[in-house]
Design a protein around this motif. Sequence first.
Motif, PDB file in Angstrom:
ATOM      1  N   LEU A 144      -7.629  -4.474   0.047  1.00 20.82           N
ATOM      2  CA  LEU A 144      -6.440  -3.622   0.025  1.00 20.82           C
ATOM      3  C   LEU A 144      -5.813  -3.540   1.404  1.00 20.82           C
ATOM      4  O   LEU A 144      -4.592  -3.509   1.557  1.00 20.82           O
ATOM      5  CB  LEU A 144      -6.816  -2.228  -0.490  1.00 20.82           C
ATOM      6  N   LYS A 145      -6.653  -3.511   2.434  1.00 18.88           N
ATOM      7  CA  LYS A 145      -6.145  -3.456   3.797  1.00 18.88           C
ATOM      8  C   LYS A 145      -5.405  -4.748   4.147  1.00 18.88           C
ATOM      9  O   LYS A 145      -4.351  -4.722   4.795  1.00 18.88           O
ATOM     10  CB  LYS A 145      -7.302  -3.230   4.766  1.00 18.88           C
ATOM     11  N   LYS A 146      -5.929  -5.895   3.702  1.00 15.30           N
ATOM     12  CA  LYS A 146      -5.247  -7.162   3.955  1.00 15.30           C
ATOM     13  C   LYS A 146      -3.895  -7.202   3.255  1.00 15.30           C
ATOM     14  O   LYS A 146      -2.891  -7.633   3.829  1.00 15.30           O
ATOM     15  CB  LYS A 146      -6.119  -8.321   3.476  1.00 15.30           C
ATOM     16  N   THR A 147      -3.889  -6.757   1.990  1.00 17.54           N
ATOM     17  CA  THR A 147      -2.633  -6.769   1.242  1.00 17.54           C
ATOM     18  C   THR A 147      -1.603  -5.856   1.887  1.00 17.54           C
ATOM     19  O   THR A 147      -0.412  -6.193   1.968  1.00 17.54           O
ATOM     20  CB  THR A 147      -2.890  -6.342  -0.211  1.00 17.54           C
ATOM     21  N   ALA A 148      -2.041  -4.685   2.343  1.00 16.11           N
ATOM     22  CA  ALA A 148      -1.115  -3.758   3.006  1.00 16.11           C
ATOM     23  C   ALA A 148      -0.556  -4.362   4.291  1.00 16.11           C
ATOM     24  O   ALA A 148       0.630  -4.219   4.605  1.00 16.11           O
ATOM     25  CB  ALA A 148      -1.823  -2.434   3.296  1.00 16.11           C
ATOM     26  N   THR A 149      -1.402  -5.057   5.038  1.00 16.86           N
ATOM     27  CA  THR A 149      -0.941  -5.687   6.273  1.00 16.86           C
ATOM     28  C   THR A 149       0.080  -6.787   5.987  1.00 16.86           C
ATOM     29  O   THR A 149       1.110  -6.895   6.666  1.00 16.86           O
ATOM     30  CB  THR A 149      -2.130  -6.261   7.050  1.00 16.86           C
ATOM     31  N   LEU A 150      -0.196  -7.602   4.985  1.00 13.15           N
ATOM     32  CA  LEU A 150       0.747  -8.660   4.617  1.00 13.15           C
ATOM     33  C   LEU A 150       2.090  -8.075   4.191  1.00 13.15           C
ATOM     34  O   LEU A 150       3.152  -8.559   4.596  1.00 13.15           O
ATOM     35  CB  LEU A 150       0.163  -9.512   3.489  1.00 13.15           C
TER      36      LEU A 150
END
Length: 1000
Positions: free
Chosen positions: A895-901
Amino acid sequence: MRLLKPNWVSHEGKPIFSIDIHPDGSRFATGGQSDDAGNVVIWNMGPVQDEEVEKDENVPKVLCQMDDHLACVNCVRWSHSGKFLASGGDDKLIMIWQHSKFARPSSVFGSNVVNVESWRPASTLRGHLGDVLDLAWSPQDIWLASCSVDNTIIVWNVHKFPEQVATLKGHSGLVKGVTWDPVGKYLASQSDDKTLKVWRTLDWQQETCVAEPFKECGGTTHVLRLNWSPDGHYIVSAHAMNNSGPTAQIIERDGWKATLDFVGHRKAITVVRFNPQILTKKIKKDSGKSQQYSCCAIGSKDRSLSIWLTALRRPLVVTHDLFNSSIMDISWSQNGLELMCCSIDGSVAYVNFTQEEIGHALSKQEVQTLLEKIYGKSLPLQSNLAANAASQIIESAALFNLQLQQKEKEKFNDLENKSNSSMKVNGETPFKVSQKPNTDPRDKQIETKTADGRRRITPIFLAPQPEIGFEEAPLPFTSKKIEFASSERQSSIQIEKQDRVTGPGIQSSPSQSLQSPPPGSSLGSQDCKTPSTSDPHKATDAKTPASSASTAVFQPMKALEKTPTKSEKSKSVPVPSTTTTTTPAEKSVEDKQKEYHRAKLASGLSLKRKIDDRRPGKVGRPRKADREAREAERAAISISQSISTPLAPDREIVRHVPVPSDLHLPVPTIEKASNKQILGKAGVPGSVALEVENCVGGGSHKLHKVRCVKDGNVTWEQVMTSKVNAVTGSSHVYGVSCENHSVSFFSEGGRKTLPTIVLNSNVSILKCTNYHVMAITRKGSLYVWNLQSRCAVIKNECLASIMTGSDKVEKTALTSDGIPVISLSNKKSYTFAVELGTWVLVNDREDTLHLCSNHHGCLPPGSVNMIAGPLTSLQANPDRPGHKAAGMLGSSSELKKTATLSHLESQVAVCLNLKSTSEYKFWLLTYVRYLVQEGFETQLREVCNDLLGPLYKSKKSSSWQEQVLGLNKRDVLREILPIIGSNLRWQRLYTEYHEQLESV
């Protein structure tokens, strides 16, 4: 379990303030006071563990004694690798000790002690203005944190001592404890200002501040040594209060909630230390599954030590009157089976557990897998990835040439930096400069010749060179193989079965010097009771009910949560009102330090006066407040359901969208005379000013004058038939708005360029940049004109689409390309996209994606301060309330990766809409770095394909544009390819696009 107190571990009767066991378990260090200085002693662990080794006169007990500190030593801490020992004291210094490989036995001056090992200070850290009270090494020994009575925390760079990474200045009182998150993301500190703060290691800013459990606390402890659980889910604080009783507060990582605490100690808690291992054991015999949990040791001023398992409601062990004075520090061995603690009375205690009693520890691989599953990539995981990348083989000649070019570039930069050292000094020409690589610092000296022929050598600073002879890490001190055999000194304290424990679970033989109360008695006084049980050592809810279970996989504190029964609820009474006295803010740091020293001196003396340990029982929240809270919660749920659930036709809610007449923006006040400076071409205030003079002339018809003044001379004048309320201008055009809703435009020489424009209401905001003019009327209508092409860019667009009557326009801007940016009081900024024909959200200071973005590690050093543009100005001082993003960041790494992207893609799209070239390039390169780092091949290929474009001309390729915001796309791709090639994982992707780009 066995407990003993080795009387030979002593600082000659002086207090011992700190203790720490070496990671290899063969030695431990103590810090305290000597006759005239601070004292650090390294002891052999063998004589403590085995009685036979203790009786052997050939086995040394003291390995090394160091008295280099000028005042009392308050803290000693081994690094995780065992290479360094850090010590901090009242002399404001932090010393980093390292073992010398050329160790020879030597006697300590003025004593009979013989140093078997040689430990010398490798670095001395100076930065604090007061006594250093606590130290903490970060995971992987990257940073060292220190706290002091000067109200600050300093983070040191371990690889470049004595370099300071950050100085945290958020506390207003003496900082008495620091601890690191096990994955290296946060640093927590506790202070006498009655707060516990959590700091982000990403930008060294405050993540959250917890104050509620510490409002009733007083500054009565020397230290407040809090600690983070090995799984990272909880922080257990030192001195906290619950209904006037001392507790150890449990603060959850998920939302930083403080709803649980450890109770039972009669006086303030000074130190908390978690077992470094994550343990597993079958708690319930009926259940065939093993449960994972943590183990926590708590020391208090009431001279007692309690050991807790987070899977149990009651403590595993409680020892009463373990010392004659307050417990100052606790340390666990790396295997998690041994514990040592020290007291201000100058003695230490040793506790040894078996795996059947305390549980089996998870392996390092299991712990790493668990932490990766909960938090994603951590510091050790990133180091492993770097090691794996270094071991890969380069397959492409193009990538090999790229790395050679980068090495040549680095070598050239080094030579250029060296050549800069030969620059002129004081206007004199250098006489001689060595062209060979400098291996000796003295070769860098600059020799000059004066006008009269004399030679002059400019002195330079020679930094202290690293001493030769230090070891990477000392070998374990071996005396002989140690077997855990029983001895006469072994205590008869036994651990009862947890399914029938009614009291602290401790029975002690009358012959022992450490006496325990009879079974069933509490740790506190007999009249100290809690509503739920007669045992005070029970984890209870602190003022609020236990929160729901965390969404994370690992839930060790679930056993501490309990729903009160009806009988318990009937015992709750309203909390009596108390009056607390706070320290005035004007009190200086020196006064606080004097108070600290007085308290420290007084606590070392025996207390002769009686202390009333009675405190009222734990009381719950008043029923009225409880009922009101439940009603408010139901109302919030009903409102959220009404928004998300379609309503019946008879209950349909119509959202009121304001029309332009609903908005009433403030209008500039009409003054008799006014003056406005005009910005020059370079964006700085120039020497041009527009002067307004209303109501000029006599008679019933008055005129209103506007004149342009440059360098004190009037260049042109114009008169208006209506009062002037706003003027604007640039180096090319000028604009004037009047009271009769009209706007007039003039050229640089004062010539009227357009007929008078009439708007729907008075002008509220009037701005000009180059040839573009922006006007916002009182009714919220936006207009933008291009006076060079004599056309309207934006026509009568209403602000009611982005704001309501309660919102206010805080800031407006107009870019050089005529793009308006409007910032509102709701912390959102918008612009109007002419191509899309709609409003576009540019920035939201409370955007969750922005808060959860983890792109900061991909930013080049210092690059953020180098770019400038409309988006950067909006994000100059972002509001980052970390508690809102804590739940998302701690729940899932994906979820953190998706939010960063999502955040990075939004930044790139916004820069395109704002037509900001420099910002677009910066965020695009940052986006590519993150894709390379996290392994998103699909998105990476899509970016490269768009920049590369079609290799052959066709009908489909006619839609591809070669330029973007004035940048050549293939030139941008040439800058992106080295970023892709820096990671050997993408060497084939680099080769593919490099060859295609070369063919084009």
